[in-house]
Design a protein around this motif. Sequence first.
Motif, short mmCIF file in Angstrom:
data_model
loop_
_atom_site.label_atom_id
_atom_site.label_comp_id
_atom_site.label_asym_id
_atom_site.label_seq_id
_atom_site.Cartn_x
_atom_site.Cartn_y
_atom_site.Cartn_z
N ASP A 294 -26.89 -91.95 46.88
CA ASP A 294 -25.53 -91.68 46.83
C ASP A 294 -24.71 -92.29 48.14
O ASP A 294 -23.51 -92.76 47.71
CB ASP A 294 -25.37 -90.33 46.98
CG ASP A 294 -23.66 -89.66 46.75
OD1 ASP A 294 -22.96 -90.45 46.04
OD2 ASP A 294 -23.63 -88.66 47.35
N PHE A 295 -25.24 -92.25 48.88
CA PHE A 295 -24.67 -93.16 50.15
C PHE A 295 -24.53 -94.61 49.76
O PHE A 295 -23.37 -95.06 49.99
CB PHE A 295 -25.81 -93.15 51.53
CG PHE A 295 -25.22 -93.81 52.71
CD1 PHE A 295 -24.45 -93.37 53.46
CD2 PHE A 295 -25.47 -95.16 52.92
CE1 PHE A 295 -24.05 -93.98 54.62
CE2 PHE A 295 -25.20 -95.98 53.78
CZ PHE A 295 -24.32 -95.26 54.72
N TRP A 296 -25.47 -95.29 49.07
CA TRP A 296 -25.07 -96.60 48.82
C TRP A 296 -24.23 -96.72 47.59
O TRP A 296 -23.62 -97.75 47.37
CB TRP A 296 -26.21 -97.24 48.60
CG TRP A 296 -27.14 -97.52 49.82
CD1 TRP A 296 -28.30 -96.99 50.25
CD2 TRP A 296 -26.78 -98.58 50.79
NE1 TRP A 296 -28.61 -97.61 51.51
CE2 TRP A 296 -27.80 -98.42 51.80
CE3 TRP A 296 -25.84 -99.60 50.83
CZ2 TRP A 296 -27.58 -99.38 52.89
CZ3 TRP A 296 -25.57 -100.41 52.13
CH2 TRP A 296 -26.63 -100.22 53.02
N ARG A 297 -23.98 -95.69 46.81
CA ARG A 297 -22.83 -95.81 45.72
C ARG A 297 -21.36 -95.50 46.49
O ARG A 297 -20.62 -96.01 45.93
CB ARG A 297 -23.09 -94.54 44.81
CG ARG A 297 -24.21 -94.73 44.04
CD ARG A 297 -24.11 -93.74 42.73
NE ARG A 297 -25.41 -93.56 42.03
CZ ARG A 297 -26.13 -92.66 41.99
NH1 ARG A 297 -25.91 -91.64 42.94
NH2 ARG A 297 -27.29 -92.40 41.54
N ARG A 298 -21.34 -95.22 47.79
CA ARG A 298 -20.23 -94.81 48.30
C ARG A 298 -19.80 -95.94 49.66
O ARG A 298 -18.71 -96.09 49.99
CB ARG A 298 -20.21 -93.50 49.21
CG ARG A 298 -20.36 -92.22 48.21
CD ARG A 298 -20.44 -91.07 49.01
NE ARG A 298 -20.35 -89.73 48.05
CZ ARG A 298 -19.31 -89.07 48.09
NH1 ARG A 298 -18.52 -89.19 49.07
NH2 ARG A 298 -19.58 -88.03 47.21
#
Length: 525
Positions: A294-298
């Motif tokens: 999720d971090f790398w999606r943001r």
Amino acid sequence: MSFTSLPFLVLVLVSVGVYYLLPKKGQWVALLAASMVFYCVGGGKTVLYVFYTAATVYVSGRLLGHFNALRRAAPKEERKAITAKYKPYRRGVVLFACLANFVLLYILKYWNFTAELLQPLADQVSPGSQIPLSELVLPLGISYFIFQSVGYVIDVYRDKYQPEKNFAKLLLFVSFFPQMVQGPIGRFDQLAPQLLAQRSADYTNLKYGIQLMMWGYFKKMVIADRAAVLVNTVLDDPWSYSGSILAVGVLFYCIQLYGDFSGGIDIARGVARMFGIDLAENFRRPIFSTSLTDFWRRWHITLGAWMRDYLFYPLSLSKPFGRLGRFTRKHIKGKLGKILPTSLATFIVYFVIGIWHGANWRYVAFGFWNGGIITLSLLLAPQFLVWKEKLHINDKSLGWHIFQVVRTNILVFFGRYITRAPRFLTAVWMVKETFLHPNLPDLWNGTLLSLGLTGWDLAVLWIGVAIMLAAEWYQEKQGPIRPMLETKPVWFQWFTTMVLPLAILFCLGVLRADYIPEGFIYQQF
């Protein structure tokens, strides 16, 4: 030319004025001229690399467009045969575009690292021999404009849209100046029509653009550049400090990077908005991520999307991975056999994202860190479900959500040890010192005030961080802030988005006596 420099602000002001004064058919020429000025001032002769990339993808796009046109012009019953006939040629064109640009990127960014690795072997084969090192200057934003340009060629290959026939217009897409420092990585079908659109001056676009720029400058100059003072003091000489101070240095680096990258993206999007152009979203409150995925999606959204569309899908859907999938499903029982090929493709993607950041063992390790954790979480997902059921964990509870956010930020925090340490082995040593020799009294015995920041600076920094996170919390829970501001009186809108930020920037940022401007961190990638 730095976003925080006076020449950049002058360039933006002049460019916006000229853009709206020109006849509408020629407005895109103003954007191209501004982009060339920006790059020539900031990169000098390296602007030739931009022309090189634009030329290779222009030729490739035209050739692919020709093959696509032949297929479309043929009767339906003949299209399959024509596709098969020209498939080797089309793939050859894509291969040419990829090699022409990625080999250039490799030579400029990774060759010296490779040469240093191979030098011991060369000494064994031919004692005294020296592998030549590249002395070429790394161009500004090369990773961004090459990835963006190669994505254009692949999309034309997929017949997603028609190729651009005007070289100058394609050059504008490759070199649009707000993107050149740290992205976002645009898609041709989303960005090019906006670059070439005809517009009249619009008060809302100008207002929103200026407000977004001011917010970006606040995060960059008040928060990130202030945190950089302590970061540079501690992490440029980590051997002089205890483990607890090293942890503080990494924490401040997290703050610096967060404000630096998000602030730069806000400035880029704000400048583009003044021309009526909406750049792709590239940063979406990663502090609230519930997993590393999720971090790398943001965080750096467009880089992750590029890797997904042009690396992950081609890998996972390729024939070798198909054969691997059939093998694992046959020989490995359960869900593991089904997801192993996809997990491997995922690991490769995050490993590439790691080394995309630079040619250094610490970036290789950073790729392993992210790729390893994300891949392991995929493989262990069924076991996690069993554990959560046994522990009676409610996935929808606030406590579980907070746990996920805290866990993710801890993983990101330790990943920052790797990317900011001078060397990978130093990062390992720093982590060891943090746990084995923390010397906690350094946190309150005055040591913190000897690291380049005064008590006033620390107070300003934490207030700035609180303001930034409060704004992000509102956006995460309620949505964009602008609709809320639009309900307020005009004077309040301008006071909160212009007058107050300007006063803060001048008093607490650029005009403070000890202010030292820092380059944008992602500019070097």
